[in-house]
Design a protein around this motif. Structure first.
Motif, PDB file in Angstrom:
ATOM      1  N   HIS A 180      12.658 -40.585  -9.315  1.00 52.48           N
ATOM      2  CA  HIS A 180      13.259 -41.722  -8.606  1.00 52.48           C
ATOM      3  C   HIS A 180      13.628 -41.378  -7.169  1.00 52.48           C
ATOM      4  O   HIS A 180      13.866 -40.216  -6.847  1.00 52.48           O
ATOM      5  CB  HIS A 180      14.553 -42.162  -9.320  1.00 52.48           C
ATOM      6  N   ASP A 230      16.467 -38.587  -6.275  1.00 51.34           N
ATOM      7  CA  ASP A 230      16.454 -37.385  -7.136  1.00 51.34           C
ATOM      8  C   ASP A 230      16.162 -36.128  -6.312  1.00 51.34           C
ATOM      9  O   ASP A 230      16.770 -35.075  -6.529  1.00 51.34           O
ATOM     10  CB  ASP A 230      15.375 -37.496  -8.222  1.00 51.34           C
ATOM     11  N   HIS A 246      12.646 -38.660 -16.151  1.00 50.72           N
ATOM     12  CA  HIS A 246      12.602 -37.339 -15.513  1.00 50.72           C
ATOM     13  C   HIS A 246      11.716 -36.388 -16.323  1.00 50.72           C
ATOM     14  O   HIS A 246      10.901 -35.657 -15.771  1.00 50.72           O
ATOM     15  CB  HIS A 246      14.006 -36.745 -15.417  1.00 50.72           C
ATOM     16  N   TRP A 285      20.223 -35.156 -14.179  1.00 50.51           N
ATOM     17  CA  TRP A 285      20.937 -35.641 -15.367  1.00 50.51           C
ATOM     18  C   TRP A 285      21.037 -34.533 -16.405  1.00 50.51           C
ATOM     19  O   TRP A 285      20.231 -34.449 -17.313  1.00 50.51           O
ATOM     20  CB  TRP A 285      20.242 -36.881 -15.947  1.00 50.51           C
TER      21      TRP A 285
END
Ligand SMILES: [Zn+2]
Length: 283
Positions: free
Chosen positions: A33, A36, A147, A176
Motif C-alpha cells: 500500500h 508502507d 502484505h 503490521w
C-alpha cells in the motif's frame, strides 16, 4: 518500462527517463500500500538520500481503494481516494529523493491471489530492470493478508531470476506486527536515526491516513525509538532509532526452502526461548 494497468503510475522526481531511473536503483522496496514503504523501508531511503552513487526506488502494488477516510476526506468516493493516495505517494517520493516511484494499481484481491501471473511477471520485470543490491519487503509474519500476498509474489519473482541477478540482501520489514520477538541471531536492527526530519515528513505526507485517524507518523517514530531502547536489556542505546528486519535472503539461495518453513523455524526458536526461560526456574 510499461506498466500493465491503466491506473498505474510512474513518477521520477528528478525528471530522468524511467529506464535510467530504474537502472540506477541500488535499494528497492516493494510494498502493498501507499505509505508502507515509508513506514518499513526508511533505512533504504536514508542510505541513498542526497547521494549520486546510490538510489532508492519504491513500488506500491495496490491501488489504494478501500482506504479509511475521515475529516476533509470523509466525502471522497473510492475513486477520489485512489487518486489522493497516488498523489500522496508521489509526494513521499519527492521528499525522499527517490529515483523512481512505481504504483502498479492492482486490487487487494489480485495482490493476494498467488495464481496471478500478471503481478508476478510485472514484479520480475521490475527486479530485472532495477537490479537492486538491497531489497525491502513485508516480513513473512505480518498480519495483513495483502502484505503477505505481495511479499510472496516478490519472493517468487526474485527466485525466478537467474542466480547472478538476485539481490545481495532481502529484508522483511515491520508494518503490521513488529519483529521484537525474532530470536536475536536472526534479528537485523537497521539504523534509521539519520535525518529524523525527512523520516517524519515521509510518513507525514500521507495526510489522508494520518488525519483519517491513524497516527502512523507518531507510531512509526515511537516504534523505532522503542526498538532501539529495548533491543538489549544490558547495554546502553547504541542506535537511537531502529527498524527490525527478518533476513529473507536465504530464500533466494535455497529454492527447496519454502517461506512457511523458513518463518516457522524462527517461531519454533522463539517458543523454545520462552519455554527454556520459564522452565529454568520452575518449582
Ligand atoms: Zn499496508
Amino acid at each position: 518500462m510499461k506498466l500493465r494497468n491503466s491506473n498505474s503510475d510512474i513518477f521520477v522526481p528528478d525528471g530522468s527517463a524511467t529506464a535510467a531511473a530504474l537502472a540506477r536503483t541500488t535499494h528497492l522496496s516493494i510494498a502493498a500500500h501507499q505509505d508502507d514503504i515509508e513506514i518499513m523501508a526508511y533505512h533504504g531511503v536514508a542510505e541513498c538520500f542526497g547521494r549520486s552513487d546510490r538510489w532508492f526506488s519504491g513500488v506500491v502494488v495496490t491501488n489504494g481503494a478501500g482506504s479509511p477516510r475521515a475529516g476533509i476526506y470523509a466525502g471522497c468516493s473510492d475513486e477520489d481516494m485512489q487518486k489522493i493516495r497516488v498523489q500522496e505517494q508521489r509526494k513521499a517520493a519527492y521528499v525522499g529523493d527517490y529515483s523512481c516511484q512505481l504504483q502498479l494499481g492492482y486490487t487487494s484481491a489480485e495482490a493476494k491471489d498467488q495464481a496471478n501471473a500478471a503481478i508476478r511477471g510485472e514484479l520480475a520485470a521490475i527486479f530485472a530492470a532495477c537490479h537492486p543490491e538491497m531489497v525491502y519487503l513485508h516480513n513473512l509474519a505480518d498480519k495483513h493478508d495483502t502484505h503477505i500476498g505481495v511479499a510472496l509474489h516478490c519472493l517468487a519473482a526474485l527466485r525466478s531470476l537467474p542466480y547472478a541477478e538476485r539481490p545481495k540482501k532481502v529484508y522483511g520489514c515491520e508494518v503490521w506486527r513488529d519483529l521484537d520477538w525474532l530470536p536475536e541471531q536472526h534479528k537485523h536492527g537497521l539504523p534509521v536515526f539519520e535525518r529524523s526530519n525527512i523520516a517524519a515528513a515521509l510518513v507525514g505526507v500521507f495526510d489522508s491516513q494520518v488525519s483519517g485517524g491513524k497516527r502512523y507518523d507518531l507510531a512509526t517514530a515511537g516504534r523505532r525509538l522503542a526498538n532501539a531502547t529495548y533491543s538489549s536489556s544490558h547495554a546502553t542505546d547504541v542506535e537511537s532509532a531502529l527498524t527490525f528486519a527478518m533476513d529473507l535472503t536465504p530464500l533466494l539461495t535455497d529454492l527447496t526452502l519454502t517461506p512457511v518453513e523458513y518463518v516457522l523455524k524462527f517461531i519454533d526458536e522463539f517458543r523454545a526461548d520462552v519455554a527454556g526461560r520459564l522452565s529454568r526456574w520452575k518449582a
